[in-house]
Design a protein around this motif. Structure first.
Motif, mmCIF file in Angstrom:
data_model
loop_
_atom_site.group_PDB
_atom_site.id
_atom_site.type_symbol
_atom_site.label_atom_id
_atom_site.label_comp_id
_atom_site.label_asym_id
_atom_site.label_seq_id
_atom_site.Cartn_x
_atom_site.Cartn_y
_atom_site.Cartn_z
ATOM 1 N N ALA A 72 0.813 -1.389 -0.105
ATOM 2 C CA ALA A 72 0.178 -0.125 -0.025
ATOM 3 C C ALA A 72 0.862 1.306 0.093
ATOM 4 N N ASP A 73 1.996 1.158 0.633
ATOM 5 C CA ASP A 73 3.028 2.518 0.586
ATOM 6 C C ASP A 73 3.479 2.563 -0.515
ATOM 7 N N ALA A 74 3.549 1.417 -1.281
ATOM 8 C CA ALA A 74 4.349 1.714 -2.385
ATOM 9 C C ALA A 74 3.390 2.245 -3.567
ATOM 10 N N VAL A 75 1.893 1.598 -3.645
ATOM 11 C CA VAL A 75 1.139 2.134 -4.683
ATOM 12 C C VAL A 75 0.696 3.501 -4.353
ATOM 13 N N ALA A 76 0.714 3.758 -3.078
ATOM 14 C CA ALA A 76 0.196 5.098 -2.794
ATOM 15 C C ALA A 76 1.236 6.421 -3.561
ATOM 16 N N GLN A 77 2.424 6.017 -3.987
ATOM 17 C CA GLN A 77 2.990 7.008 -4.600
ATOM 18 C C GLN A 77 2.836 7.040 -6.093
ATOM 19 N N ASN A 78 1.738 6.071 -6.412
ATOM 20 C CA ASN A 78 1.305 6.295 -7.875
ATOM 21 C C ASN A 78 2.666 5.963 -8.908
#
Lengths: 416, 506
Positions: B184-190
């Motif tokens: 989720a932390d990775a994906v939150a960076q788009n």
């Protein structure tokens, strides 16, 4: 003699401070402005360098010229395979020269010259991609030359003198491509020596078949600068690699030849106002076979250079516009002594096209201001240095280099 | 005069600014191309291999030379942006939790006064405390120790879960919140471009622990798994599919790497099965008093091939305990007593050798075992107390052929999943397995030599015997670049592995 040595020492110190730039001929503002021709040009005491034989043809009883140039030299490097791009951090260096000539009588003159015909100053960003070959280097040699000029008759003269060369070197490179200490700081070595002295000589001949036509020949001998017991400062060597302190308090020996140079040339005074000159230089660079550094701890750094002899073709023009004002221009083509595959980034020189200009403005009967400008143009060149070794195999360092240099100069001439 | 000075300074500034320009400069956009990929926001997701872990620790220099960091510097030539990493404090490695050390320092080569070289754990005090949570977001989302299913596990970054073993100290110091997940932390960076290299630890813990964990194939609930267990391939496939689904949800392009064969890494290939030199006197004594009689008894039970007579002229194999062997302790005890061995000694010997055998070339002895072989086991009488010679090594010290098969079976299943999902999603795929196998069969050449899987001197693997050196990571980065260029029609320049470090000397 003691005084002379002292003077040379003082000058050497300043040369060190300003050491740098390319090995570019900058031995006098007047002649530089004329494409650095001058072996057959009777203009000023700059003849001490260009052709000592000509001093006796000068009109003045006493004349002295002093000047300096500001060298703005730049190197860009890129490697297309890896996407490397590096610009050098070269500062400004200011080589200088002082020449004096004194006419003892009709047939004999004496002169004195202090000039810096050799020197190199290149500084790359520390730990750049080629840092195993050079981080920064500063070489300087100051030539100190007492001179005698003897006129045989109205048409022929000879001249020459001994040369005391005083040199200094400061050269830093990383010891290889990867060795670091535990903090990841690259292991490197600085070799430093100064006050290196050696002797050579210069000889010249000048022939004036007619009033307007002058021919000159000048030869300057090779001088080998030998550093002995210079300081070698190793940094960031891992403690475990420093067995028995072998990298502490190390000294080094090295030898660097300052090659001989032969110049022949001619000048022709078209009329009262116009003078043209042509010089051909042959520099015997084949003396520079290797930059080998032998350390006192038994380590060696062997760096083949294998230079070849190189020629320079110089053209100069002088126009006396008014009594006060003289304009000069010139061009020369400078062949690189560096062979393909030996293109080391500490002297990344390929052939260059050089454009010069300048003027003399006579301030008074005795004082004149000399100004010159030199633009050195190098085409970009894809080259490599193939003789760095790892695990017994050659590891080429290659890429595209593009250099240039802008060199304004100012000088003053005094004479009567 | 002042005016002249200003003019001079202005002129000087103009002249120094005249840096020669190339006809075709590499550092201008357009020299290289990004093809169909967009490298403007690159996020790397994975485990220790993505984090830049090396030499048994996560330290600054390793992070700076992580493969995603190497990639990011090349991407910067094709529109790549900043690449932010959760840098640790120092080059010591090691972690503190509230001042107590919870992870070891990095390993370095120590040179003794006589010139002997030994890998040692660096003696220094670490300064990275996981309670100082680093400020993200981080483009490098590599979490050392993470298995596939950990990336989506809530609370993996919660220090309250550290004691229970369901949190990871490396993620604790970089999670956006205690309940955040890595993915989720990775994906939150788009991310516009991502790398995913995960699954190594799903088999590695089992392998490096000599197979003491459980093969969880068939168990679909990863929350019940121990740290040394093999992840069920279906769990892996579901997890991997979910991870890619999350990473590609904004049509991001990316690259995935498969799982190398762990049995070819120096951790398993350095210590031979037969490293024990013995002198003639010892050989005579042991053969006569121990091995000879033992072999005789075992032969009677059809297991005579478990041990071989020792030799003074050839190196001898280590003695190991193999849980897959039939336990002959009772039979051994009875036979020894029948041979006139005192009961107490017979019981000891039966317990030591009931499930023991000499190692064969098929057994893989783990790297840390090298420091045990030949040492004296406390509390055991001579001659039964020489570790690996007369005192068998534990199961944890050796990866036996049947354990290797379990590891390879799971690895093959994971890799089938990775390749299939890469193809399905149109992603760049890197066959790291084949690449790493080259290290074990001849090595991989670079402009200054060849790197191999030889421990310490091979140049590919760092001193932990598992993780690559910076040079090894550079070689991997080049394989990734090649795959990206092929898949997306990009022209990203490779790096020169010869410019990257290998191991460090103290």
């Amino acid at each position: 003699m003691k005084k002379i040595t002292l003077l040379a020492m003082v000058l050497l110190t300043s040369a060190l401070t300003y050491a740098g730039g390319y090995r570019i001929a900058l031995q006098g503002q007047k002649q530089l402005a004329m494409g650095h021709t001058g072996v057959a040009v009777i203009n000023s005491s700059e003849l001490v360098f260009f052709n000592p034989a000509g001093l006796t043809f000068l009109n003045e009883k006493f004349t002295v010229s002093a000047g300096a140039n500001a060298v703005f030299a730049n190197i860009s490097f890129q490697n297309e395979q890896y996407g490397w791009y590096t610009e050098d951090n070269n500062g400004v260096s200011t080589p200088f020269n002082v020449y004096a000539a004194y006419k003892i009588n009709d047939w004999a003159s004496v002169g004195l010259g202090v000039y810096t015909p050799y020197g190199s100053g290149v500084e790359y960003p520390t730990d750049w991609e080629g840092s195993h070959l050079v981080n920064d280097i500063s070489l300087s040699a100051v030539y100190f030359q007492p001179t005698v000029s003897i006129r045989v008759n109205e048409k022929l003269s000879f001249g020459g003198g001994p040369i005391l060369a005083m040199g200094a070197v400061n050269f830093n490179r990383n010891i290889d491509r990867t060795t670091t200490n535990l903090e990841g700081e690259r292991a490197n070595v600085t070799i430093d020596d100064s006050g290196i002295t050696a002797w050579g000589y210069t000889l010249g001949m000048m022939l004036r078949p007619t009033e307007k036509f002058t021919i000159g020949v000048n030869y300057r001998s090779e001088i080998d600068m030998t550093a002995e017991d210079g300081e070698a400062d190793f940094q960031n060597i891992p403690q475990g690699g420093n067995m028995n302190g072998m990298f502490n308090n190390v000294t080094f020996d090295a030898e660097l030849p300052l090659p001989a140079e032969l110049t022949v040339g001619a000048s022709y005074a078209i009329n009262e106002k116009w003078l043209v000159a042509f010089d051909y230089n042959r520099a015997y660079w084949n003396a520079y076979e290797a930059l080998d550094v032998i350390f006192s701890n038994g380590e060696e750094s062997l760096n083949p250079r294998n230079y070849k002899n190189a020629s320079t073709y110089r053209f100069g023009l002088q126009y006396k516009a008014t009594q006060r004002f003289t304009l000069r221009g010139g061009y020369y083509f400078d062949e690189s002594p560096v062979r393909s595959g030996y293109f080391a980034p500490e002297t990344p020189r390929n052939d260059s096209n050089n454009f010069t200009g300048g003027f003399t403005f006579k301030i008074s009967e005795r004082f004149a201001l000399d100004a010159s400008f030199l633009y050195v143009h190098f085409d970009e060149v894809y080259e490599s240095y193939n003789f760095y070794q790892e695990n017994g195999q050659n590891v080429p360092f290659e890429g595209t280099y593009k250099n240039n240099a802008f060199i304004p100069g100012l000088g003053i001439t005094y004479g009567f | 005069m002042k005016k002249l000075l200003y003019i001079s300074i202005a002129a000087a500034a103009t002249l120094t600014a005249c840096q020669p320009e190339f006809n075709d400069p590499v550092n201008e956009q357009g020299f290289y191309t990004s093809g169909e990929a967009d490298f403007s926001n690159f996020v790397a997701v994975g485990n220790s291999l993505t984090a830049g872990y090396a030499d048994g620790a996560l330290y600054l220099y390793g992070q700076q030379n992580s493969f995603p960091s190497i990639l990011a510097s090349q991407f910067s030539l094709v529109g790549g942006g900043e690449f932010n990493q959760p840098l640790v404090n120092d080059n010591t490695g090691g972690l503190l939790a509230n001042g107590n050390q919870i992870a070891e320092n990095r390993r370095v080569i120590q040179v003794s006064e006589t010139g002997e070289t030994n890998p040692v754990v660096l003696a220094a005090t670490p300064t990275t405390d996981i309670t100082n949570v680093a400020e993200g977001p981080f483009n490098n989302m590599g979490v050392p120790g993470a298995k596939s299913f950990h990336l989506g596990a809530p609370g993996y970054g919660n220090i309250a879960n550290l004691q229970a073993g369901t949190a990871n100290p490396y993620f604790i110091r970089m999670a956006s919140s205690p309940e955040a997940t890595v993915i989720a932390d990775a994906v939150a960076q788009n991310p516009t471009f991502f790398s995913l290299w995960i699954g190594n630890n799903d088999i590695l813990g089992y392998a490096t622990s000599g197979g003491v964990g459980t093969n969880q194939t068939g168990n679909l609930d990863p929350t019940t798994y121990g740290s040394n267990d093999i992840t069920d391939p279906n769990v892996f496939a579901k997890t991997y599919s979910d991870l890619l689904g999350a990473l590609t949800q904004n049509d991001a392009k990316g690259v995935v790497c498969n799982i190398p064969n762990v049995t070819t890494i120096p951790y398993f290939t350095t210590v031979p099965h037969n490293p024990v030199p013995l002198d003639q006197a010892t050989v005579n004594q042991l053969n006569q008093e121990l091995i000879g009689p033992l072999k005789q008894i075992l032969t009677a039970f059809g297991a005579g091939d478990r041990v071989v007579l020792l030799s003074a002229t050839a190196p001898n194999p280590v003695m190991i305990k193999d849980e897959n062997l039939t336990n002959l302790e009772a039979q051994l005890n009875a036979a020894l007593i029948a041979n006139g061995i005192p009961p107490q000694q017979a019981a000891l010997m039966a317990s030591l050798y009931g499930q023991a055998r000499h190692a064969t070339a098929e057994d893989l002895v783990t790297l840390p075992t090298s420091s045990l072989i030949g040492t004296t086991q406390e509390g055991i009488p001579a001659p039964f107390n020489t570790v690996a010679v007369t005192y068998p090594l534990e199961d944890a010290n050796v990866l036996t052929p049947s354990e290797q098969t379990e590891v390879l079976t799971a690895q093959t299943a994971y890799n089938t999943t990775i390749k299939a999902l890469a193809d399905q999603n149109g992603l760049a795929f890197v066959d790291v397995e084949t690449l790493m196998n080259q290290l074990a069969s001849g090595g991989i050449s670079f402009d200054g030599g060849t790197i191999t899987n030889t421990y310490a001197t091979g140049g590919a693997f760092s001193l932990d015997g598992v993780h690559p050196t910076a040079r090894g990571y550079a070689v991997i980065a080049n394989a990734i670049i090649a795959s990206i260029n092929e898949t997306y029609g990009a022209e990203v320049p490779e790096v020169n592995p010869g410019a990257y470090t290998t191991i460090f000397v103290e």
